[in-house]
Scaffold this motif. Sequence first.
Motif, short mmCIF file in Angstrom:
data_model
loop_
_atom_site.label_atom_id
_atom_site.label_comp_id
_atom_site.label_asym_id
_atom_site.label_seq_id
_atom_site.Cartn_x
_atom_site.Cartn_y
_atom_site.Cartn_z
N VAL A 1 31.13 6.31 20.86
CA VAL A 1 29.81 6.91 20.70
C VAL A 1 28.73 5.84 20.76
O VAL A 1 28.82 4.81 20.10
N GLU B 1 34.69 6.92 16.89
CA GLU B 1 35.01 8.06 16.04
C GLU B 1 36.43 8.52 16.33
O GLU B 1 36.90 8.45 17.48
N ILE C 1 22.59 10.81 22.28
CA ILE C 1 23.92 10.39 21.83
C ILE C 1 24.93 10.68 22.93
O ILE C 1 25.01 11.81 23.41
N PHE D 1 28.92 10.81 23.87
CA PHE D 1 30.29 10.87 23.36
C PHE D 1 31.24 10.72 24.55
O PHE D 1 31.23 11.54 25.46
N HIS E 1 24.18 5.32 21.10
CA HIS E 1 22.90 5.96 20.82
C HIS E 1 21.77 5.22 21.50
O HIS E 1 21.75 3.99 21.55
N HIS F 1 25.59 10.96 12.97
CA HIS F 1 26.95 11.45 12.89
C HIS F 1 27.09 12.63 11.95
O HIS F 1 28.11 12.83 11.32
N THR G 1 26.83 14.50 26.32
CA THR G 1 25.59 13.89 25.86
C THR G 1 24.77 14.92 25.10
O THR G 1 24.60 16.05 25.55
#
Length: 253
Positions: free
Chosen positions: A203, A215, A178, A180, A205, A15, A164
């Motif tokens: 989010v 987030e 990652i 989003f 991973h 992050h 991504t």
Amino acid sequence: MQFCLMLISTLAVSHFASIAYSQQATERTPAQLSEAREQWRMLYVGGKNIGYVHNAVNTVDRDGRQVVVNQHASVIADTHTKIMIQTEETIDGDVLSFRYQVQNRPSITTRKEGRVVDGQLQMKTEANGRVATISQDFPLDVKGPAYADRMLLQHPLKANETRTITTFDPRSAKVDTIRFEARDYENTLLMDGTEKRLLHVVVTHSITPTLVFHEFFNEEGESWKTTVPSQDMVVYTTSRETALKPFRDLKIP
């Protein structure tokens, strides 16, 4: 607590894209993005303030080449633990080197450091007094965390957008994809009891697929709050003074 440390380390590495920036603009120039910026955050687990996080990005000149230095430090009060991460990257996001270190009182220390040379990751790991070295291929299309940070700041997420990013995770020394997934703007409760209308982004991973981070970004791509419901964790962006005040007398390694 060990899992909590792993979670915080993952939060720290993946992050960097949440680092606060002072410019109030939705589109930032490369010159603006190369300016030094930093962020202070407070960590809460189960409603208790367990520590703080400090992130900083700075661009320096190394023998005529611009190098982006990405630094992270997090402190966990109960265990007197400090996690430190640093990556160095080119302006284009190519990883040059990294360092990862966990210090626990009284003497347990884990270190990992590496350098990318001619497409090879040369890495040394030290844990419990044992040292190991390895060399492995480093994917050419994988960028460093500071580059992902800059891309999200230059082009902030919009409501209902999915993005991504594939980046390098210094903690595991592996590639982390990652994802989003932006939802919509919603009134979000902040640490001081006020509310702010922020974009809710889910989010995930590839290195920790079972963990889901939530987030909350403003229109400039700055994160004001992060939650991990499965771990009862909340992370608030705040000032340096506020983050450090509860831990003035804390002795860390």
